[in-house]
Design an enzyme around this catalytic site. Structure first.
Site, mmCIF file in Angstrom:
data_model
loop_
_atom_site.group_PDB
_atom_site.id
_atom_site.type_symbol
_atom_site.label_atom_id
_atom_site.label_comp_id
_atom_site.label_asym_id
_atom_site.label_seq_id
_atom_site.Cartn_x
_atom_site.Cartn_y
_atom_site.Cartn_z
ATOM 1 N N GLY A 27 29.360 28.312 18.413
ATOM 2 C CA GLY A 27 30.313 27.217 18.227
ATOM 3 C C GLY A 27 30.098 26.041 19.163
ATOM 4 O O GLY A 27 30.942 25.160 19.266
ATOM 5 N N GLU A 85 23.740 37.348 19.204
ATOM 6 C CA GLU A 85 24.480 36.088 19.283
ATOM 7 C C GLU A 85 24.725 35.716 20.742
ATOM 8 O O GLU A 85 25.703 36.171 21.354
ATOM 9 C CB GLU A 85 25.838 36.236 18.586
ATOM 10 C CG GLU A 85 25.734 36.548 17.119
ATOM 11 C CD GLU A 85 26.971 36.061 16.362
ATOM 12 O OE1 GLU A 85 26.797 35.256 15.452
ATOM 13 O OE2 GLU A 85 28.089 36.459 16.714
ATOM 14 N N SER A 122 25.302 28.698 16.293
ATOM 15 C CA SER A 122 24.971 27.334 15.879
ATOM 16 C C SER A 122 23.816 27.244 14.875
ATOM 17 O O SER A 122 23.027 26.305 14.899
ATOM 18 C CB SER A 122 24.704 26.450 17.104
ATOM 19 O OG SER A 122 25.857 26.383 17.926
ATOM 20 N N LYS A 139 35.619 33.595 10.435
ATOM 21 C CA LYS A 139 36.594 33.671 11.534
ATOM 22 C C LYS A 139 38.011 33.434 10.980
ATOM 23 O O LYS A 139 38.269 33.807 9.846
ATOM 24 C CB LYS A 139 36.222 32.690 12.644
ATOM 25 C CG LYS A 139 34.755 32.879 13.057
ATOM 26 C CD LYS A 139 34.354 32.155 14.288
ATOM 27 C CE LYS A 139 32.888 32.448 14.586
ATOM 28 N NZ LYS A 139 32.400 31.859 15.812
ATOM 29 N N ASN A 188 30.384 34.153 8.775
ATOM 30 C CA ASN A 188 31.555 34.676 9.471
ATOM 31 C C ASN A 188 32.588 33.544 9.491
ATOM 32 O O ASN A 188 32.447 32.604 10.257
ATOM 33 C CB ASN A 188 31.153 35.096 10.900
ATOM 34 C CG ASN A 188 32.353 35.457 11.760
ATOM 35 O OD1 ASN A 188 33.461 35.623 11.256
ATOM 36 N ND2 ASN A 188 32.128 35.565 13.065
ATOM 37 N N HIS A 244 32.125 41.450 17.641
ATOM 38 C CA HIS A 244 31.831 40.025 17.832
ATOM 39 C C HIS A 244 32.267 39.618 19.242
ATOM 40 O O HIS A 244 33.265 40.135 19.753
ATOM 41 C CB HIS A 244 32.569 39.190 16.775
ATOM 42 C CG HIS A 244 32.140 37.761 16.777
ATOM 43 N ND1 HIS A 244 32.629 36.849 17.681
ATOM 44 C CD2 HIS A 244 31.248 37.098 16.009
ATOM 45 C CE1 HIS A 244 32.055 35.674 17.462
ATOM 46 N NE2 HIS A 244 31.210 35.795 16.451
ATOM 47 N N GLU A 297 33.848 37.185 20.307
ATOM 48 C CA GLU A 297 35.244 36.717 20.378
ATOM 49 C C GLU A 297 36.207 37.896 20.438
ATOM 50 O O GLU A 297 37.242 37.831 21.083
ATOM 51 C CB GLU A 297 35.552 35.794 19.185
ATOM 52 C CG GLU A 297 34.881 34.433 19.353
ATOM 53 C CD GLU A 297 34.535 33.727 18.049
ATOM 54 O OE1 GLU A 297 35.064 34.098 16.985
ATOM 55 O OE2 GLU A 297 33.711 32.791 18.104
HETATM 56 P P1 PGA Z 1 28.636 29.493 15.020
HETATM 57 O O1 PGA Z 1 29.256 30.967 15.128
HETATM 58 O O2 PGA Z 1 27.628 29.531 13.914
HETATM 59 O O3 PGA Z 1 29.806 28.602 14.716
HETATM 60 O O4 PGA Z 1 28.012 29.173 16.327
HETATM 61 C C1 PGA Z 1 28.466 32.103 14.963
HETATM 62 C C2 PGA Z 1 29.290 33.349 15.102
HETATM 63 O O5 PGA Z 1 30.197 33.379 15.954
HETATM 64 O O6 PGA Z 1 29.081 34.348 14.387
#
Ligand code: PGA
Length: 248
Positions: A172, A166, A212, A11, A9, A94, A96
Protein backbone atom coordinates in the site's frame (compact mmCIF):
# COMPACT_ATOMS: atom_id res chain seq x y z
CA UNK A 1 4.63 -26.67 -14.42
CA UNK A 2 3.34 -24.10 -11.94
CA UNK A 3 0.37 -22.02 -13.02
CA UNK A 4 0.42 -18.27 -12.39
CA UNK A 5 -2.08 -17.16 -9.74
CA UNK A 6 -3.20 -13.55 -10.02
CA UNK A 7 -5.08 -12.75 -6.82
CA UNK A 8 -6.92 -9.66 -5.68
CA UNK A 9 -7.07 -8.94 -1.96
CA UNK A 10 -9.87 -6.42 -1.65
CA UNK A 11 -9.31 -5.90 2.09
CA UNK A 12 -12.19 -3.93 3.73
CA UNK A 13 -13.54 -2.50 0.48
CA UNK A 14 -16.73 -3.00 -1.58
CA UNK A 15 -20.26 -3.82 -0.47
CA UNK A 16 -21.94 -7.01 -1.74
CA UNK A 17 -23.55 -5.24 -4.72
CA UNK A 18 -20.30 -3.47 -5.59
CA UNK A 19 -18.45 -6.78 -5.37
CA UNK A 20 -20.87 -8.46 -7.76
CA UNK A 21 -20.63 -5.58 -10.24
CA UNK A 22 -16.84 -5.63 -10.14
CA UNK A 23 -16.67 -9.38 -10.69
CA UNK A 24 -19.10 -9.16 -13.58
CA UNK A 25 -16.78 -6.63 -15.20
CA UNK A 26 -13.70 -8.73 -14.53
CA UNK A 27 -15.41 -11.80 -15.97
CA UNK A 28 -15.34 -10.28 -19.43
CA UNK A 29 -11.64 -9.56 -19.12
CA UNK A 30 -10.68 -13.03 -17.95
CA UNK A 31 -12.35 -14.93 -20.78
CA UNK A 32 -9.70 -17.24 -22.22
CA UNK A 33 -7.13 -16.15 -19.65
CA UNK A 34 -4.57 -18.90 -19.09
CA UNK A 35 -3.73 -17.86 -15.53
CA UNK A 36 -5.61 -18.69 -12.36
CA UNK A 37 -7.62 -15.71 -11.16
CA UNK A 38 -8.67 -15.27 -7.55
CA UNK A 39 -10.68 -12.54 -5.82
CA UNK A 40 -10.80 -12.28 -2.03
CA UNK A 41 -13.62 -10.00 -0.88
CA UNK A 42 -14.85 -9.53 2.70
CA UNK A 43 -16.92 -12.28 4.33
CA UNK A 44 -20.26 -10.56 3.73
CA UNK A 45 -19.54 -10.23 0.00
CA UNK A 46 -18.69 -13.90 -0.50
CA UNK A 47 -22.16 -15.21 -1.50
CA UNK A 48 -22.71 -12.46 -4.10
CA UNK A 49 -19.15 -12.77 -5.33
CA UNK A 50 -19.48 -16.53 -5.80
CA UNK A 51 -22.77 -16.10 -7.65
CA UNK A 52 -21.31 -13.41 -9.91
CA UNK A 53 -18.24 -15.54 -10.69
CA UNK A 54 -20.30 -18.56 -11.75
CA UNK A 55 -19.40 -19.88 -15.18
CA UNK A 56 -16.13 -17.93 -15.26
CA UNK A 57 -12.57 -18.86 -14.36
CA UNK A 58 -12.59 -16.49 -11.37
CA UNK A 59 -12.15 -18.29 -8.04
CA UNK A 60 -13.30 -16.74 -4.78
CA UNK A 61 -11.34 -16.71 -1.55
CA UNK A 62 -11.79 -15.37 1.97
CA UNK A 63 -9.33 -13.03 3.67
CA UNK A 64 -9.21 -14.89 6.99
CA UNK A 65 -10.83 -17.68 9.02
CA UNK A 66 -10.65 -19.17 12.50
CA UNK A 67 -8.62 -22.26 13.35
CA UNK A 68 -11.32 -23.98 15.44
CA UNK A 69 -14.28 -25.92 14.01
CA UNK A 70 -16.89 -23.88 15.90
CA UNK A 71 -17.65 -22.42 19.29
CA UNK A 72 -17.65 -19.28 21.40
CA UNK A 73 -15.52 -17.04 19.17
CA UNK A 74 -17.64 -13.94 18.65
CA UNK A 75 -17.15 -12.33 15.28
CA UNK A 76 -15.17 -15.19 13.78
CA UNK A 77 -15.87 -17.38 10.73
CA UNK A 78 -15.05 -21.07 10.39
CA UNK A 79 -13.62 -23.13 7.55
CA UNK A 80 -16.83 -25.17 7.32
CA UNK A 81 -18.86 -21.99 6.82
CA UNK A 82 -16.59 -20.87 4.00
CA UNK A 83 -16.57 -24.30 2.40
CA UNK A 84 -20.36 -24.52 2.37
CA UNK A 85 -20.57 -21.19 0.53
CA UNK A 86 -18.28 -22.47 -2.22
CA UNK A 87 -15.14 -20.60 -1.19
CA UNK A 88 -12.00 -22.26 -2.58
CA UNK A 89 -9.08 -20.24 -1.17
CA UNK A 90 -8.34 -18.40 2.06
CA UNK A 91 -5.65 -15.81 2.77
CA UNK A 92 -3.89 -16.63 6.02
CA UNK A 93 -1.54 -14.47 8.07
CA UNK A 94 -1.69 -11.27 6.05
CA UNK A 95 0.65 -8.72 7.66
CA UNK A 96 -2.35 -6.49 8.46
CA UNK A 97 -3.86 -9.35 10.46
CA UNK A 98 -0.55 -9.95 12.18
CA UNK A 99 -0.14 -6.26 12.95
CA UNK A 100 -3.69 -5.15 13.88
CA UNK A 101 -5.30 -8.41 15.02
CA UNK A 102 -2.43 -10.01 16.90
CA UNK A 103 -2.01 -13.03 14.66
CA UNK A 104 1.16 -14.97 15.32
CA UNK A 105 3.17 -17.60 13.47
CA UNK A 106 1.46 -20.20 15.67
CA UNK A 107 -2.10 -19.10 14.84
CA UNK A 108 -1.09 -18.93 11.18
CA UNK A 109 0.09 -22.55 11.39
CA UNK A 110 -3.14 -23.63 13.12
CA UNK A 111 -5.23 -21.86 10.47
CA UNK A 112 -3.33 -23.49 7.60
CA UNK A 113 -3.90 -26.94 9.12
CA UNK A 114 -7.59 -26.15 9.57
CA UNK A 115 -7.98 -24.79 6.02
CA UNK A 116 -6.39 -27.92 4.55
CA UNK A 117 -8.67 -30.13 6.67
CA UNK A 118 -11.62 -28.47 4.92
CA UNK A 119 -10.03 -28.59 1.50
CA UNK A 120 -9.54 -24.84 1.26
CA UNK A 121 -6.34 -23.65 -0.42
CA UNK A 122 -4.38 -21.43 1.97
CA UNK A 123 -2.60 -18.37 0.60
CA UNK A 124 -0.04 -17.92 3.35
CA UNK A 125 1.53 -14.48 3.72
CA UNK A 126 5.01 -13.76 4.97
CA UNK A 127 7.25 -10.72 4.74
CA UNK A 128 9.70 -8.53 6.57
CA UNK A 129 9.33 -4.99 7.93
CA UNK A 130 11.53 -2.14 6.74
CA UNK A 131 13.48 -2.32 10.01
CA UNK A 132 14.16 -6.03 9.51
CA UNK A 133 15.35 -5.41 5.96
CA UNK A 134 17.63 -2.61 7.11
CA UNK A 135 18.95 -4.80 9.93
CA UNK A 136 19.87 -7.45 7.37
CA UNK A 137 17.66 -10.15 8.87
CA UNK A 138 15.11 -10.50 6.03
CA UNK A 139 16.10 -14.05 5.12
CA UNK A 140 16.34 -15.31 8.73
CA UNK A 141 12.98 -13.77 9.57
CA UNK A 142 11.18 -15.19 6.56
CA UNK A 143 12.73 -18.63 6.96
CA UNK A 144 11.42 -18.67 10.51
CA UNK A 145 7.92 -17.60 9.39
CA UNK A 146 7.91 -20.35 6.74
CA UNK A 147 9.21 -23.06 9.06
CA UNK A 148 6.52 -22.36 11.64
CA UNK A 149 3.79 -21.95 9.01
CA UNK A 150 4.52 -25.41 7.55
CA UNK A 151 5.00 -27.14 10.92
CA UNK A 152 3.20 -30.50 11.08
CA UNK A 153 2.02 -30.32 7.47
CA UNK A 154 2.59 -33.37 5.26
CA UNK A 155 4.33 -33.16 1.92
CA UNK A 156 1.08 -34.11 0.18
CA UNK A 157 -0.69 -31.15 1.79
CA UNK A 158 2.24 -28.74 1.47
CA UNK A 159 2.08 -28.73 -2.33
CA UNK A 160 -1.47 -27.38 -2.20
CA UNK A 161 -0.37 -24.27 -0.29
CA UNK A 162 0.30 -20.94 -1.99
CA UNK A 163 2.88 -18.68 -0.30
CA UNK A 164 2.67 -14.92 -0.78
CA UNK A 165 5.87 -13.00 -0.11
CA UNK A 166 4.76 -9.51 0.86
CA UNK A 167 7.43 -7.17 2.21
CA UNK A 168 5.50 -5.01 4.67
CA UNK A 169 7.26 -1.84 3.49
CA UNK A 170 5.90 -2.40 -0.03
CA UNK A 171 2.24 -2.90 0.94
CA UNK A 172 0.00 0.00 0.00
CA UNK A 173 2.99 2.31 -0.17
CA UNK A 174 3.52 2.43 -3.90
CA UNK A 175 7.06 1.33 -3.08
CA UNK A 176 7.39 -1.93 -4.95
CA UNK A 177 10.31 -4.26 -4.22
CA UNK A 178 12.78 -4.40 -7.07
CA UNK A 179 12.42 -7.44 -9.28
CA UNK A 180 15.73 -8.71 -7.89
CA UNK A 181 14.61 -8.27 -4.27
CA UNK A 182 11.31 -10.03 -4.93
CA UNK A 183 12.92 -12.87 -6.87
CA UNK A 184 15.70 -13.51 -4.36
CA UNK A 185 13.32 -13.78 -1.41
CA UNK A 186 10.89 -16.00 -3.35
CA UNK A 187 13.86 -18.22 -4.30
CA UNK A 188 14.91 -18.36 -0.64
CA UNK A 189 11.36 -19.37 0.37
CA UNK A 190 11.47 -22.14 -2.23
CA UNK A 191 14.85 -23.29 -0.95
CA UNK A 192 13.52 -23.32 2.61
CA UNK A 193 10.57 -25.49 1.54
CA UNK A 194 13.09 -27.77 -0.19
CA UNK A 195 14.93 -28.12 3.13
CA UNK A 196 11.73 -28.90 5.04
CA UNK A 197 10.47 -31.39 2.42
CA UNK A 198 12.36 -32.08 -0.80
CA UNK A 199 13.17 -30.65 -4.24
CA UNK A 200 9.98 -31.88 -5.85
CA UNK A 201 7.81 -30.24 -3.19
CA UNK A 202 9.75 -26.99 -3.48
CA UNK A 203 9.36 -27.04 -7.25
CA UNK A 204 5.61 -27.65 -7.05
CA UNK A 205 4.62 -24.91 -4.58
CA UNK A 206 3.36 -21.59 -5.92
CA UNK A 207 4.99 -18.48 -4.50
CA UNK A 208 3.46 -15.08 -5.19
CA UNK A 209 4.85 -11.62 -4.72
CA UNK A 210 2.67 -8.91 -3.16
CA UNK A 211 3.21 -5.23 -2.41
CA UNK A 212 2.29 -2.41 -4.80
CA UNK A 213 1.84 -4.69 -7.81
CA UNK A 214 0.23 -2.78 -10.67
CA UNK A 215 -0.45 -3.11 -14.38
CA UNK A 216 2.95 -1.59 -15.13
CA UNK A 217 5.15 -3.91 -13.06
CA UNK A 218 3.18 -7.20 -13.02
CA UNK A 219 4.69 -8.69 -16.19
CA UNK A 220 8.27 -8.22 -15.03
CA UNK A 221 7.58 -9.60 -11.55
CA UNK A 222 5.46 -12.56 -12.68
CA UNK A 223 8.03 -13.75 -15.21
CA UNK A 224 10.78 -14.22 -12.60
CA UNK A 225 11.89 -17.81 -12.12
CA UNK A 226 10.47 -18.19 -8.61
CA UNK A 227 7.50 -15.81 -8.76
CA UNK A 228 4.21 -17.48 -9.69
CA UNK A 229 1.90 -14.49 -9.73
CA UNK A 230 0.86 -11.84 -7.27
CA UNK A 231 -1.35 -10.93 -4.35
CA UNK A 232 -2.65 -7.53 -5.34
CA UNK A 233 -4.31 -5.06 -3.00
CA UNK A 234 -4.98 -1.51 -4.24
CA UNK A 235 -4.71 -2.28 -7.96
CA UNK A 236 -7.22 -5.15 -7.68
CA UNK A 237 -9.92 -2.57 -6.92
CA UNK A 238 -9.37 -0.86 -10.26
CA UNK A 239 -10.31 -1.79 -13.79
CA UNK A 240 -6.58 -2.23 -14.36
CA UNK A 241 -6.70 -5.57 -12.56
CA UNK A 242 -7.80 -7.07 -15.88
CA UNK A 243 -4.41 -6.07 -17.31
CA UNK A 244 -2.57 -7.64 -14.36
CA UNK A 245 -4.45 -10.90 -14.81
CA UNK A 246 -3.64 -10.97 -18.55
CA UNK A 247 -0.18 -9.59 -17.94
CA UNK A 248 1.51 -10.99 -21.05
P1 PGA B 1 -1.03 -3.51 -2.22
O1 PGA B 1 -1.44 -4.63 -1.14
O2 PGA B 1 -1.05 -4.17 -3.56
O3 PGA B 1 -2.06 -2.43 -2.08
O4 PGA B 1 0.33 -3.03 -1.86
C1 PGA B 1 -1.00 -5.95 -1.26
C2 PGA B 1 -1.54 -6.78 -0.14
O5 PGA B 1 -1.62 -6.29 1.00
O6 PGA B 1 -1.90 -7.96 -0.33
Amino acid sequence: MRKILAAGNWKMNNTPSQAAAMINELKEKTKGCKNDVLICPTFVCLPDAIKAAEGSNIKIGAQNMHFEDKGAFTGEVSAAMLKELGVEYVIIGHSERREYFAETDDTVNAKIIQALKYDLIPVVCCGESLKQREDGITFDFIRSQIKIAFRGISKEDAVKIVVAYEPIWAIGTGKVATTEQAQEVCAAIRACIGEIYDEATAAAIRIQYGGSVNAGNAAELFTQADIDGGLVGGASLKADFGKIVNYK
